[in-house]
Write a protein that holds these residues in place. Sequence first.
Motif, PDB file in Angstrom:
ATOM      1  N   LYS A 161      58.380  -3.549 114.183  1.00 29.73           N
ATOM      2  CA  LYS A 161      57.444  -2.642 113.984  1.00 29.73           C
ATOM      3  C   LYS A 161      57.629  -1.953 112.538  1.00 29.73           C
ATOM      4  O   LYS A 161      56.662  -1.793 111.675  1.00 29.73           O
ATOM      5  CB  LYS A 161      57.670  -1.188 114.853  1.00 29.73           C
ATOM      6  N   THR A 162      58.847  -1.680 112.160  1.00 29.39           N
ATOM      7  CA  THR A 162      59.324  -1.272 110.801  1.00 29.39           C
ATOM      8  C   THR A 162      58.876  -2.384 109.830  1.00 29.39           C
ATOM      9  O   THR A 162      58.316  -1.973 108.706  1.00 29.39           O
ATOM     10  CB  THR A 162      60.853  -0.933 110.680  1.00 29.39           C
ATOM     11  N   HIS A 163      59.094  -3.457 110.074  1.00 34.27           N
ATOM     12  CA  HIS A 163      58.996  -4.647 109.170  1.00 34.27           C
ATOM     13  C   HIS A 163      57.138  -4.681 108.900  1.00 34.27           C
ATOM     14  O   HIS A 163      56.855  -4.937 107.836  1.00 34.27           O
ATOM     15  CB  HIS A 163      59.269  -6.052 110.017  1.00 34.27           C
ATOM     16  N   ILE A 217      54.365   6.725 108.849  1.00 33.29           N
ATOM     17  CA  ILE A 217      55.307   7.412 109.725  1.00 33.29           C
ATOM     18  C   ILE A 217      55.791   6.718 110.888  1.00 33.29           C
ATOM     19  O   ILE A 217      55.068   6.353 111.783  1.00 33.29           O
ATOM     20  CB  ILE A 217      54.823   8.638 110.202  1.00 33.29           C
ATOM     21  N   ASP A 218      57.060   6.302 110.801  1.00 31.41           N
ATOM     22  CA  ASP A 218      57.599   5.367 111.667  1.00 31.41           C
ATOM     23  C   ASP A 218      58.363   6.100 112.694  1.00 31.41           C
ATOM     24  O   ASP A 218      58.749   7.265 112.562  1.00 31.41           O
ATOM     25  CB  ASP A 218      58.855   4.536 110.851  1.00 31.41           C
ATOM     26  N   ASP A 219      58.286   5.580 113.980  1.00 31.33           N
ATOM     27  CA  ASP A 219      58.935   6.345 115.075  1.00 31.33           C
ATOM     28  C   ASP A 219      58.369   7.848 115.370  1.00 31.33           C
ATOM     29  O   ASP A 219      59.509   8.764 115.481  1.00 31.33           O
ATOM     30  CB  ASP A 219      60.654   6.271 114.760  1.00 31.33           C
ATOM     31  N   VAL A 220      57.345   7.939 115.512  1.00 30.04           N
ATOM     32  CA  VAL A 220      56.557   9.208 115.806  1.00 30.04           C
ATOM     33  C   VAL A 220      57.272   9.800 117.030  1.00 30.04           C
ATOM     34  O   VAL A 220      56.816  11.030 117.238  1.00 30.04           O
ATOM     35  CB  VAL A 220      55.213   9.277 115.734  1.00 30.04           C
ATOM     36  N   ILE A 316      64.690  -9.035 117.888  1.00 29.09           N
ATOM     37  CA  ILE A 316      64.888  -9.871 116.807  1.00 29.09           C
ATOM     38  C   ILE A 316      65.922  -9.374 116.113  1.00 29.09           C
ATOM     39  O   ILE A 316      66.608 -10.050 115.202  1.00 29.09           O
ATOM     40  CB  ILE A 316      63.415  -9.632 116.032  1.00 29.09           C
ATOM     41  N   ARG A 317      66.471  -8.009 116.328  1.00 24.95           N
ATOM     42  CA  ARG A 317      67.430  -7.386 115.678  1.00 24.95           C
ATOM     43  C   ARG A 317      68.567  -8.281 116.034  1.00 24.95           C
ATOM     44  O   ARG A 317      69.522  -8.656 115.159  1.00 24.95           O
ATOM     45  CB  ARG A 317      67.463  -5.926 115.708  1.00 24.95           C
ATOM     46  N   GLU A 318      68.912  -8.321 117.535  1.00 26.82           N
ATOM     47  CA  GLU A 318      70.001  -8.894 118.062  1.00 26.82           C
ATOM     48  C   GLU A 318      69.997 -10.543 117.531  1.00 26.82           C
ATOM     49  O   GLU A 318      71.109 -10.945 117.320  1.00 26.82           O
ATOM     50  CB  GLU A 318      69.555  -8.834 119.603  1.00 26.82           C
TER      51      GLU A 318
HETATM   52 MG    MG Z   1      61.776   0.565 113.220  1.00 26.48          MG
END
Ligand code: MG
Length: 451
Positions: A161-163, A217-220, A316-318
């Motif tokens: 998402k952040t990406h 705005i990320d992670d609302v 994907i982080r993992e």
């Molecule tokens: Mg994020």
Amino acid sequence: MNNEELWKSALGEIELSISKANFITWFKNTYIISNSQRKVVIGVPNGFAKEWLENKYNSYIIKALRNLQEDILEISCVITSDTEAKRQVDSVVSLSADGPLPAQKMPQIRQNPTINPRYTFENFVIGGSNELARAACYAVSQSLGTVYNPLFIYGGVGLGKTHLLQSIGNEIIKSDPAKKIIYTTSEKFTSEFVNSIEAGRINEFKDRYRQVDLMIIDDVQFLSGKEKTQEEFFHLFNTLYQNNKQIVLSSDRPPRSIATIEERLRSRFEGGMIADVGRPELETRIAILKNKAEEKGFSIEEPVLNYVASNVTHNIRELEGALNKLIAHCQLQDIEPNLETAEAALSELILSAKKPITHKQIVEFVGEYFNINPEDIISQGRKSKVVKPRQIAMYLIREELSASYPSIGEYFGGRDHTTAIHAYEKVKTELKNNNSLLEDIKRIKTQIEQL
Ligand code: MG
Ligand code: ADP
């Protein structure tokens, strides 16, 4: 001649001796901070500008300054905050009168500290789990404020998402650097809001956000329960929306599943385009690994990529973590990554990923999801706020762990097994025609599966 006049005149000279593109790129947002003891200190917006001004343009600057004030010996640059520089540069007419330059001619300098150049559409791997979200983000980046507004992206942790949100920012920086962008998280937004009230600077805060062309705005989901912030956010949202400014939001769940969020805000979130990112399929995971390895200058053979991607499946982080571990392992021992080294490097990681889930963890997930204390779920309390989550926790423990009813009753403060049966049956029946419950349970299950 004061500093401002001195710099304005010097800039006028410098402008004549270098190309316009370079002039705007390197001299925009600069000003004289001090001029004493034959030494001029120039404020610049970032490290790139400092380097260029001090090295490449040093002689131009000194020459221009000496024409105005003979005794100047040397210059140096310091990086200063954006706002200070902007205030000054507005007075330099020749700069502010120019529009943005064609992007390809401009050396890339980062004027926006909230956008990380690491996250771009180019290095985002497309797969079935993310193609809709990616397409929506890309469309928005090509036409701010007109196609999907707001754009709401949701999905579990570490799925990109952040990406994606940041990629929109980078795309705009590339195509239209004059556009104002703010990327922030809802937590940061909240703390900025609270701090600005405490410091008596609420108007500054409001102005800053109301000026943007693109607000991300990320992670609302973390706005949940923060009424005052939600109120402020609602007004900001409306102002931007009415002015056709683009709003992009992300969350770990769809708007209707965000607990304790004002109805009017929820309906705003739902008013545009909603797209989710899911867990990537094996092929996508392999492609991502391959890309990331290449980015780091490593070429890893297909069977090894396949091994890692088959064993690290949650997010994907993992997956990136596993790759980093493998690379570090190989570098340390000066060996090539092959199946054997991959197994050795990742055995611990893979084993720990397969640890059995416990009653406690499920209760914790349910608590986190509904924003209530896990102890209250287990307790004897009968408040409606905890009764539903308790039933859901019992249901999930039965479903996910195949636990016996007596053991469930026992875990929930020594209740009778009939209570556990009742809870399980109740949730199961309700699921047949309650979509929002279905969604809640699906979300919590995803979290559990990500363990
Ligand atoms: Mg994020
Ligand atoms: P989220 O915000 O959903 O928790 P992130 O955007 O932080 O997840 O992604 C976690 C990591 O995975 C980041 O380093 C990101 O670059 C990477 N990543 C996620 N999805 C992709 C993708 N499709 N292609 C390449 N990298 C990805």
